[in-house]
Design a protein around this motif. Structure first.
Motif, mmCIF file in Angstrom:
data_model
loop_
_atom_site.group_PDB
_atom_site.id
_atom_site.type_symbol
_atom_site.label_atom_id
_atom_site.label_comp_id
_atom_site.label_asym_id
_atom_site.label_seq_id
_atom_site.Cartn_x
_atom_site.Cartn_y
_atom_site.Cartn_z
ATOM 1 N N SER A 27 27.152 -13.228 11.068
ATOM 2 C CA SER A 27 25.837 -12.649 10.825
ATOM 3 C C SER A 27 25.481 -12.690 9.346
ATOM 4 C CB SER A 27 25.808 -11.203 11.329
ATOM 5 O OG SER A 27 26.788 -10.446 10.658
ATOM 6 N N VAL A 28 24.180 -12.719 9.079
ATOM 7 C CA VAL A 28 23.642 -12.710 7.718
ATOM 8 C C VAL A 28 22.607 -11.597 7.682
ATOM 9 C CG1 VAL A 28 22.400 -14.023 5.949
ATOM 10 C CG2 VAL A 28 23.991 -15.214 7.472
ATOM 11 N N LYS A 29 23.049 -10.400 7.344
ATOM 12 C CA LYS A 29 22.126 -9.258 7.384
ATOM 13 C C LYS A 29 21.471 -9.076 6.034
ATOM 14 C CE LYS A 29 24.571 -7.052 11.075
ATOM 15 N NZ LYS A 29 25.982 -6.649 11.109
ATOM 16 N N TYR A 30 20.130 -8.963 6.091
ATOM 17 C CA TYR A 30 19.340 -8.873 4.868
ATOM 18 C C TYR A 30 18.367 -7.712 4.997
ATOM 19 C CZ TYR A 30 16.118 -10.146 1.144
ATOM 20 O OH TYR A 30 15.334 -10.121 0.022
ATOM 21 N N ARG A 31 18.172 -6.995 3.892
ATOM 22 C CA ARG A 31 17.245 -5.863 3.931
ATOM 23 C C ARG A 31 15.938 -6.226 3.213
ATOM 24 N NH1 ARG A 31 18.335 -0.107 3.100
ATOM 25 N NH2 ARG A 31 20.242 -0.620 2.009
ATOM 26 N N PRO A 32 14.867 -6.532 3.970
ATOM 27 C CA PRO A 32 13.606 -6.918 3.341
ATOM 28 C C PRO A 32 12.890 -5.710 2.736
ATOM 29 C CG PRO A 32 13.672 -7.541 5.676
ATOM 30 C CD PRO A 32 14.762 -6.558 5.436
ATOM 31 N N LYS A 33 11.906 -6.008 1.871
ATOM 32 C CA LYS A 33 11.078 -4.936 1.311
ATOM 33 C C LYS A 33 10.109 -4.417 2.376
ATOM 34 C CE LYS A 33 11.556 -6.934 -3.192
ATOM 35 N NZ LYS A 33 11.032 -7.596 -4.366
ATOM 36 N N GLU A 34 9.579 -3.204 2.112
ATOM 37 C CA GLU A 34 8.691 -2.533 3.076
ATOM 38 C C GLU A 34 7.627 -3.452 3.677
ATOM 39 O OE1 GLU A 34 8.593 0.276 4.652
ATOM 40 O OE2 GLU A 34 10.542 0.796 3.767
ATOM 41 N N GLU A 35 6.872 -4.150 2.786
ATOM 42 C CA GLU A 35 5.733 -4.932 3.285
ATOM 43 C C GLU A 35 6.201 -6.067 4.216
ATOM 44 O OE1 GLU A 35 6.389 -4.902 -0.197
ATOM 45 O OE2 GLU A 35 6.117 -6.945 -0.965
ATOM 46 N N THR A 36 7.368 -6.601 3.947
ATOM 47 C CA THR A 36 7.889 -7.688 4.788
ATOM 48 C C THR A 36 8.412 -7.136 6.117
ATOM 49 O OG1 THR A 36 8.539 -8.768 2.746
ATOM 50 C CG2 THR A 36 9.376 -9.733 4.765
ATOM 51 N N VAL A 37 8.979 -5.938 6.055
ATOM 52 C CA VAL A 37 9.467 -5.294 7.285
ATOM 53 C C VAL A 37 8.330 -5.180 8.290
ATOM 54 C CG1 VAL A 37 10.349 -3.126 8.259
ATOM 55 C CG2 VAL A 37 11.306 -4.015 6.123
ATOM 56 N N LYS A 38 7.165 -4.766 7.780
ATOM 57 C CA LYS A 38 5.997 -4.595 8.654
ATOM 58 C C LYS A 38 5.642 -5.896 9.361
ATOM 59 C CE LYS A 38 2.722 -1.360 6.840
ATOM 60 N NZ LYS A 38 1.729 -1.458 5.784
ATOM 61 N N VAL A 39 5.558 -6.979 8.573
ATOM 62 C CA VAL A 39 5.189 -8.282 9.131
ATOM 63 C C VAL A 39 6.228 -8.727 10.167
ATOM 64 C CG1 VAL A 39 4.627 -10.683 8.567
ATOM 65 C CG2 VAL A 39 4.134 -8.882 6.912
ATOM 66 N N GLY A 63 17.526 -0.886 8.850
ATOM 67 C CA GLY A 63 16.707 -1.550 7.827
ATOM 68 C C GLY A 63 17.085 -2.995 7.551
ATOM 69 N N PHE A 64 18.114 -3.486 8.250
ATOM 70 C CA PHE A 64 18.556 -4.865 8.045
ATOM 71 C C PHE A 64 18.123 -5.764 9.205
ATOM 72 C CE2 PHE A 64 21.139 -2.676 5.098
ATOM 73 C CZ PHE A 64 21.545 -3.594 4.137
ATOM 74 N N VAL A 65 17.793 -7.012 8.865
ATOM 75 C CA VAL A 65 17.480 -8.004 9.879
ATOM 76 C C VAL A 65 18.615 -9.045 9.836
ATOM 77 C CG1 VAL A 65 16.006 -9.144 8.168
ATOM 78 C CG2 VAL A 65 15.766 -9.754 10.534
ATOM 79 N N ASP A 66 18.990 -9.568 10.985
ATOM 80 C CA ASP A 66 20.058 -10.586 11.009
ATOM 81 C C ASP A 66 19.432 -11.981 11.029
ATOM 82 O OD1 ASP A 66 22.222 -12.199 11.320
ATOM 83 O OD2 ASP A 66 23.029 -11.183 13.095
ATOM 84 N N ILE A 67 19.541 -12.669 9.899
ATOM 85 C CA ILE A 67 18.929 -14.000 9.757
ATOM 86 C C ILE A 67 19.506 -14.972 10.792
ATOM 87 C CG2 ILE A 67 18.779 -15.994 8.179
ATOM 88 C CD1 ILE A 67 18.454 -13.917 5.894
ATOM 89 N N ALA A 68 20.773 -14.766 11.179
ATOM 90 C CA ALA A 68 21.402 -15.646 12.170
ATOM 91 C C ALA A 68 20.690 -15.578 13.517
ATOM 92 C CB ALA A 68 22.873 -15.276 12.330
ATOM 93 N N LYS A 69 19.956 -14.490 13.758
ATOM 94 C CA LYS A 69 19.295 -14.341 15.069
ATOM 95 C C LYS A 69 17.820 -14.703 15.038
ATOM 96 C CE LYS A 69 22.239 -10.710 16.929
ATOM 97 N NZ LYS A 69 22.366 -9.251 16.711
ATOM 98 N N LEU A 70 17.285 -15.052 13.873
ATOM 99 C CA LEU A 70 15.846 -15.314 13.786
ATOM 100 C C LEU A 70 15.497 -16.713 14.270
ATOM 101 C CD1 LEU A 70 14.798 -13.748 10.366
ATOM 102 C CD2 LEU A 70 14.704 -12.745 12.642
ATOM 103 N N ARG A 71 14.325 -16.828 14.887
ATOM 104 C CA ARG A 71 13.810 -18.158 15.200
ATOM 105 C C ARG A 71 13.161 -18.716 13.936
ATOM 106 N NH1 ARG A 71 12.038 -15.209 19.569
ATOM 107 N NH2 ARG A 71 9.920 -15.200 18.766
ATOM 108 N N PHE A 72 12.969 -20.036 13.889
ATOM 109 C CA PHE A 72 12.459 -20.690 12.690
ATOM 110 C C PHE A 72 11.155 -20.040 12.203
ATOM 111 C CE2 PHE A 72 10.584 -24.080 10.128
ATOM 112 C CZ PHE A 72 11.670 -24.379 9.314
#
Ligand SMILES: Nc1ncnc2c1ncn2[C@@H]1O[C@H](COP(=O)(O)OP(=O)(O)O)[C@@H](O)[C@H]1O
Ligand SMILES: [Mg+2]
Length: 365
Positions: free
Chosen positions: A77-89, A100-109
């Motif tokens: 996994s590649v867990k990253y904590r985006p800033k507030e405004e990006t979290v919303k999007v 508060g972390f998103v796993d980049i390994a699970k994201l679609r392109f």
């Protein structure tokens, strides 16, 4: 997870399939893989810089690409904590968050797009990374347009001017009108750095950013990167094959060998007191480093060539080249040749954040 953590990479693997020849295919030989990144873990706090150092082919660039979502991740996994405004999007895109972390390994392109604003890259080649048909002004305005930053064109041009000032391309109005071919290598790399920082990213990945530049201007580019990083509290992953550069570029350092991290710790401590035999060999190879970085490189004092990432040696992947295994063969052989060491706190004296993957220096079990 701690509050100030930005990136948490755990057991990251990136394997590329090797094309089989027709005879291999007909003989139903199993598909083989290049294990470019083979299970690495590290953390980066907000505002911190980490160097990835290792010989060519050790998996540094692939690690960077995996964090940028540019190569398929095979495991971990590649867990990253985006800033507030990006979290919303990202939430609007249906992306899941844990603490508060998103796993980049699970994201679609497509879901990576909002994160491209937050995780930026500076490439090695300042000639190839800027579109030769665009003016510098347009090159720097483009990320603002893509990510919807700035309401009007005037507002964006103002931002571009400030970004140019920040990288000491002054007067900015003059540079905005120019094309990449009208700049020197160092000036182009300044533009690439301005482009990386213009979206106010949380993390900048700089992949050998000074390797193609003249030695006389390397130090000022490193200084610029660090000034911008500190001013914006941006984290940085700095990739280099040159330990002497790492020393001036980062606070922490991770030494990579054949897709694995073999040692990690504070940069000065690792250089003063290396523990892993591979780190020791890399340090011995630096001859008289000095602040102007006009050092000479000796041969790395290791036996043999770096093996291929398709045929990684069993046990400790460094064992065929290890001089300490030779010295201590009787006690170490049953470990080094059979079992892969994990990255752990060493059993000898070292600072708390140091970890090393070597059976001679971690608890054997
Ligand atoms: N797209 C790819 N397809 C197949 N093999 C690759 C690909 N990208 C990198 N590799 C291989 O992965 C290994 C690590 O490469 P890389 O991450 O570029 O190393 P470094 O940046 O440390 O020099 C190398 O053996 C390289 O040949
Ligand atoms: Mg590379």
């Amino acid at each position: 997870m701690s509050k100030d953590l930005l990136l948490d990479v755990e057991n990251l693997k990136v394997y590329f399939p090797v094309r089989r020849s027709i005879s291999e295919f007909l003989a139903m030989k199993p598909r083989r893989f290049v294990r470019a990144v083979d299970g690495i873990s590290f953390k980066i706090r907000i505002g911190e810089s980490l160097c990835l150092v290792g010989e060519s082919g050790s998996g540094k660039t692939t690690t960077g690409k995996a964090i940028l979502g540019l190569v398929p991740i095979s495991g971990g996994s590649v867990k990253y904590r985006p800033k507030e405004e990006t979290v919303k999007v990202l939430r609007e895109e249906g992306v899941e968050f844990v603490d508060g972390f998103v796993d980049i390994a699970k994201l679609r392109f497509k879901q990576m797009k909002p994160l491209r604003k937050e995780i930026q890259i500076v490439f090695q080649d300042p000639y190839g990374s800027l579109n030769p048909r665009y003016t510098i002004g347009r090159i720097l305005e483009e990320p603002l347009i893509i990510h919807g930053i700035g309401e009007t064109s005037e507002e964006r041009i103002e931002m571009v001017a400030r970004a140019l000032e920040n990288v000491k391309l002054i007067p900015p109005e003059d540079f905005m009108e120019r094309y990449p071919h009208q700049l020197s290598g160092g000036q182009r790399q300044r533009v690439a750095i301005a482009r990386a920082f213009i979206t106010n990213p949380g993390l900048v990945i700089a992949d050998e950013p000074v390797s193609m530049l003249d030695v006389s201007i390397r130090a000022e580019i490193l200084e610029l990167l660090n000034t911008l990083r500190e001013k914006n509290n941006t984290s940085m992953i700095f990739i280099t094959h040159d330990l002497a550069i790492a020393r001036y570029a980062c606070e922490r350092i991770a030494i990579m060998y054949l897709g694995k991290i073999v040692e990690i710790g504070d940069v000065d401590m690792v250089i003063q007191n290396p523990i892993h035999p591979y780190t020791k060999a890399l340090i011995e190879a630096i001859f008289e480093p000095d602040p102007s970085m006009r050092h000479k490189i000796k041969e790395i004092p290791i036996k043999g060539e770096i093996p291929s990432a398709v045929n990684i040696p069993a046990g400790c992947r460094f064992h065929p080249r290890c001089v300490e295994l030779d010295q201590d063969r009787k006690t170490l052989e049953s470990y080094c040749l059979m079992k892969e060491p994990s990255l752990e706190k060493p059993i000898i004296d070292a600072e708390p954040e140091r970890a090393v993957a070597c059976w001679k220096y971690i608890e054997r079990r």
